[in-house]
Motif scaffolding. Structure first.
Motif, PDB file in Angstrom:
ATOM      1  N   ASP A 103       0.829  -1.199   0.000  1.00  0.00           N
ATOM      2  CA  ASP A 103       0.000   0.000   0.000  1.00  0.00           C
ATOM      3  C   ASP A 103       0.871   1.260   0.000  1.00  0.00           C
ATOM      4  O   ASP A 103       2.099   1.200   0.152  1.00  0.00           O
ATOM      5  N   CYS A 104       0.228   2.416  -0.146  1.00  0.00           N
ATOM      6  CA  CYS A 104       0.933   3.688  -0.055  1.00  0.00           C
ATOM      7  C   CYS A 104       1.135   4.044   1.417  1.00  0.00           C
ATOM      8  O   CYS A 104       0.738   3.307   2.314  1.00  0.00           O
ATOM      9  N   GLY A 105       1.742   5.184   1.687  1.00  0.00           N
ATOM     10  CA  GLY A 105       1.957   5.622   3.059  1.00  0.00           C
ATOM     11  C   GLY A 105       3.418   5.546   3.458  1.00  0.00           C
ATOM     12  O   GLY A 105       4.277   5.120   2.683  1.00  0.00           O
ATOM     13  N   THR A 106       3.705   5.929   4.687  1.00  0.00           N
ATOM     14  CA  THR A 106       5.101   6.052   5.127  1.00  0.00           C
ATOM     15  C   THR A 106       5.589   4.862   5.932  1.00  0.00           C
ATOM     16  O   THR A 106       6.789   4.751   6.193  1.00  0.00           O
ATOM     17  N   THR A 107       4.694   3.972   6.340  1.00  0.00           N
ATOM     18  CA  THR A 107       5.125   2.781   7.060  1.00  0.00           C
ATOM     19  C   THR A 107       5.627   1.703   6.105  1.00  0.00           C
ATOM     20  O   THR A 107       6.596   0.984   6.396  1.00  0.00           O
ATOM     21  N   ILE A 108       5.005   1.582   4.942  1.00  0.00           N
ATOM     22  CA  ILE A 108       5.297   0.502   4.002  1.00  0.00           C
ATOM     23  C   ILE A 108       6.765   0.453   3.561  1.00  0.00           C
ATOM     24  O   ILE A 108       7.346  -0.638   3.487  1.00  0.00           O
ATOM     25  N   PRO A 109       7.431   1.596   3.263  1.00  0.00           N
ATOM     26  CA  PRO A 109       8.844   1.497   2.865  1.00  0.00           C
ATOM     27  C   PRO A 109       9.724   0.820   3.905  1.00  0.00           C
ATOM     28  O   PRO A 109      10.736   0.197   3.550  1.00  0.00           O
ATOM     29  N   PHE A 110       9.367   0.912   5.183  1.00  0.00           N
ATOM     30  CA  PHE A 110      10.155   0.245   6.208  1.00  0.00           C
ATOM     31  C   PHE A 110      10.026  -1.274   6.104  1.00  0.00           C
ATOM     32  O   PHE A 110      10.942  -2.006   6.463  1.00  0.00           O
ATOM     33  N   VAL A 111       8.890  -1.763   5.604  1.00  0.00           N
ATOM     34  CA  VAL A 111       8.750  -3.195   5.356  1.00  0.00           C
ATOM     35  C   VAL A 111       9.779  -3.639   4.328  1.00  0.00           C
ATOM     36  O   VAL A 111      10.493  -4.636   4.505  1.00  0.00           O
ATOM     37  N   ILE A 112       9.864  -2.886   3.249  1.00  0.00           N
ATOM     38  CA  ILE A 112      10.756  -3.249   2.141  1.00  0.00           C
ATOM     39  C   ILE A 112      12.206  -3.232   2.580  1.00  0.00           C
ATOM     40  O   ILE A 112      13.018  -4.050   2.140  1.00  0.00           O
ATOM     41  N   ASP A 113      12.561  -2.328   3.485  1.00  0.00           N
ATOM     42  CA  ASP A 113      13.930  -2.276   4.001  1.00  0.00           C
ATOM     43  C   ASP A 113      14.365  -3.610   4.590  1.00  0.00           C
ATOM     44  O   ASP A 113      15.540  -3.979   4.514  1.00  0.00           O
ATOM     45  N   THR A 122       7.067 -11.187  -6.015  1.00  0.00           N
ATOM     46  CA  THR A 122       6.431 -10.209  -6.902  1.00  0.00           C
ATOM     47  C   THR A 122       5.734  -9.151  -6.055  1.00  0.00           C
ATOM     48  O   THR A 122       5.012  -9.495  -5.107  1.00  0.00           O
ATOM     49  N   ALA A 123       5.967  -7.899  -6.385  1.00  0.00           N
ATOM     50  CA  ALA A 123       5.369  -6.786  -5.644  1.00  0.00           C
ATOM     51  C   ALA A 123       4.420  -6.017  -6.552  1.00  0.00           C
ATOM     52  O   ALA A 123       4.740  -5.748  -7.712  1.00  0.00           O
ATOM     53  N   VAL A 124       3.266  -5.665  -6.006  1.00  0.00           N
ATOM     54  CA  VAL A 124       2.293  -4.818  -6.692  1.00  0.00           C
ATOM     55  C   VAL A 124       2.146  -3.547  -5.870  1.00  0.00           C
ATOM     56  O   VAL A 124       1.991  -3.610  -4.640  1.00  0.00           O
ATOM     57  N   CYS A 125       2.225  -2.386  -6.505  1.00  0.00           N
ATOM     58  CA  CYS A 125       2.122  -1.136  -5.757  1.00  0.00           C
ATOM     59  C   CYS A 125       1.463  -0.057  -6.599  1.00  0.00           C
ATOM     60  O   CYS A 125       1.341  -0.189  -7.825  1.00  0.00           O
ATOM     61  N   ASN A 126       1.042   1.021  -5.947  1.00  0.00           N
ATOM     62  CA  ASN A 126       0.400   2.138  -6.653  1.00  0.00           C
ATOM     63  C   ASN A 126       0.901   3.491  -6.150  1.00  0.00           C
ATOM     64  O   ASN A 126       0.205   4.490  -6.268  1.00  0.00           O
ATOM     65  N   SER A 127       2.122   3.515  -5.578  1.00  0.00           N
ATOM     66  CA  SER A 127       2.649   4.787  -5.080  1.00  0.00           C
ATOM     67  C   SER A 127       4.130   4.915  -5.383  1.00  0.00           C
ATOM     68  O   SER A 127       4.867   3.918  -5.449  1.00  0.00           O
ATOM     69  N   LEU A 128       4.567   6.164  -5.549  1.00  0.00           N
ATOM     70  CA  LEU A 128       5.933   6.433  -5.969  1.00  0.00           C
ATOM     71  C   LEU A 128       6.950   6.077  -4.897  1.00  0.00           C
ATOM     72  O   LEU A 128       7.986   5.469  -5.180  1.00  0.00           O
ATOM     73  N   ASN A 129       6.702   6.449  -3.639  1.00  0.00           N
ATOM     74  CA  ASN A 129       7.691   6.195  -2.600  1.00  0.00           C
ATOM     75  C   ASN A 129       7.923   4.697  -2.411  1.00  0.00           C
ATOM     76  O   ASN A 129       9.050   4.252  -2.146  1.00  0.00           O
ATOM     77  N   VAL A 130       6.879   3.891  -2.587  1.00  0.00           N
ATOM     78  CA  VAL A 130       7.025   2.437  -2.481  1.00  0.00           C
ATOM     79  C   VAL A 130       7.761   1.878  -3.701  1.00  0.00           C
ATOM     80  O   VAL A 130       8.628   1.010  -3.576  1.00  0.00           O
ATOM     81  N   LEU A 131       7.425   2.374  -4.869  1.00  0.00           N
ATOM     82  CA  LEU A 131       8.109   1.932  -6.091  1.00  0.00           C
ATOM     83  C   LEU A 131       9.613   2.162  -6.004  1.00  0.00           C
ATOM     84  O   LEU A 131      10.419   1.298  -6.365  1.00  0.00           O
ATOM     85  N   LEU A 132      10.022   3.338  -5.515  1.00  0.00           N
ATOM     86  CA  LEU A 132      11.440   3.660  -5.420  1.00  0.00           C
ATOM     87  C   LEU A 132      12.166   2.723  -4.467  1.00  0.00           C
ATOM     88  O   LEU A 132      13.352   2.413  -4.662  1.00  0.00           O
ATOM     89  N   GLN A 154       1.513  10.916  -3.188  1.00  0.00           N
ATOM     90  CA  GLN A 154       2.386  10.151  -4.080  1.00  0.00           C
ATOM     91  C   GLN A 154       1.718   8.904  -4.645  1.00  0.00           C
ATOM     92  O   GLN A 154       2.373   7.906  -4.956  1.00  0.00           O
ATOM     93  N   VAL A 155       0.406   8.961  -4.810  1.00  0.00           N
ATOM     94  CA  VAL A 155      -0.349   7.811  -5.303  1.00  0.00           C
ATOM     95  C   VAL A 155      -0.685   7.987  -6.778  1.00  0.00           C
ATOM     96  O   VAL A 155      -1.006   9.077  -7.239  1.00  0.00           O
TER      97      VAL A 155
END
Length: 256
Positions: A103-113, A122-132, A154-155
């Protein structure tokens, strides 16, 4: 190496770190750079045009004129340690071969870390900060739901993205929220996030809510779910006991 060169290198490293996670604690950054907190504070005060120090967290400087009701950069500075803990706990659920909606938001990038670089998924996303963030994972196949880009959160939004999601079967839906209330449901700030959140919750095999303790007993504008819609709720150790009991009562699992 000359002193000025070392300072310049530190500034570059701080900027690189903040490109990824928007905010980092002074103590953590000092440890990464192997300098004292006092030295790091001096570096930051020499560059007020580049950095802000807010509540013990280093952030990139931004133009106050760009501030809005909700900005990813602004929200990324809040409860960073709790979000990092949530991210680490959530990442442990991903298995090789899984297809995961982030999902979008600021918590999700910490998951990816915390997803190991060697993990194939496979990842599905709809926001720029997560894509990066996802593009830094060498064994991750990425599906982006494109469309009109909303700068505020950023959606990417496009009505045809429903057809993209229709063709994908999700192992997990990792969904973030800005408010969680047993009486008024699970909410976010922006209506342009609702359709996709609801769709992935309907079709994912497992649904996970990621929300630090500050989101509980809060209500935001756009309603998209109830607590009963989630199989797992991941939070930090300050998750209120009343909500732990509610989650268990709904037959779900809470993880802190």
């Amino acid at each position: 190496m000359p002193v000025d060169s070392k300072k310049s290198d530190r500034i570059k490293l701080i900027q690189q770190a903040l490109q990824d996670q928007k905010a980092i604690h002074l103590k953590e950054m000092a440890a990464l750079l192997d300098v004292s907190e006092m030295t790091l504070r001096r570096d930051l005060t020499r560059h007020p045009d580049k950095f802000h120090l807010l509540g013990g967290h280093i952030t990139l400087a931004f133009d106050p004129a760009e501030a809005s009701d909700y900005k990813v950069t602004e929200q990324g500075m809040r409860h960073v340690e709790e979000k990092r803990r949530v991210g680490k706990l959530a990442a442990a659920f991903i298995q090789p071969g899984d297809t995961v909606f982030f999902d979008c938001g600021t918590t999700i990038p910490f998951v990816i870390d915390f997803i190991p670089d060697e993990l194939e998924f496979t990842a599905v996303c709809n926001s720029l900060n997560v894509l990066l963030k996802l593009q830094q994972k060498p064994n991750c196949s990425i599906v982006l739901c494109g469309g009109t880009f909303h700068r505020k959160n950023q959606v990417f939004e496009h009505h045809s993205e429903a057809t993209i999601l229709d063709g994908i079967r999700l192992t997990w839906a990792f969904v973030s929220a800005a408010g969680v209330s047993d009486e008024l449901g699970v909410t976010c700030f922006n209506f342009n996030e609702v359709e996709v959140k609801q769709k992935v919750l309907r079709q994912a095999r497992h649904c996970m809510l990621l929300a630090d303790h500050s989101k509980f007993d809060a209500v935001r504008t756009a309603h998209f779910a109830t607590l009963q819609d989630f199989h797992v709720v991941v939070s930090d150790k300050k998750l209120p006991k009343a909500y732990r009991d509610l989650i268990e009562g709904y037959g779900a699992r809470w993880v802190v």
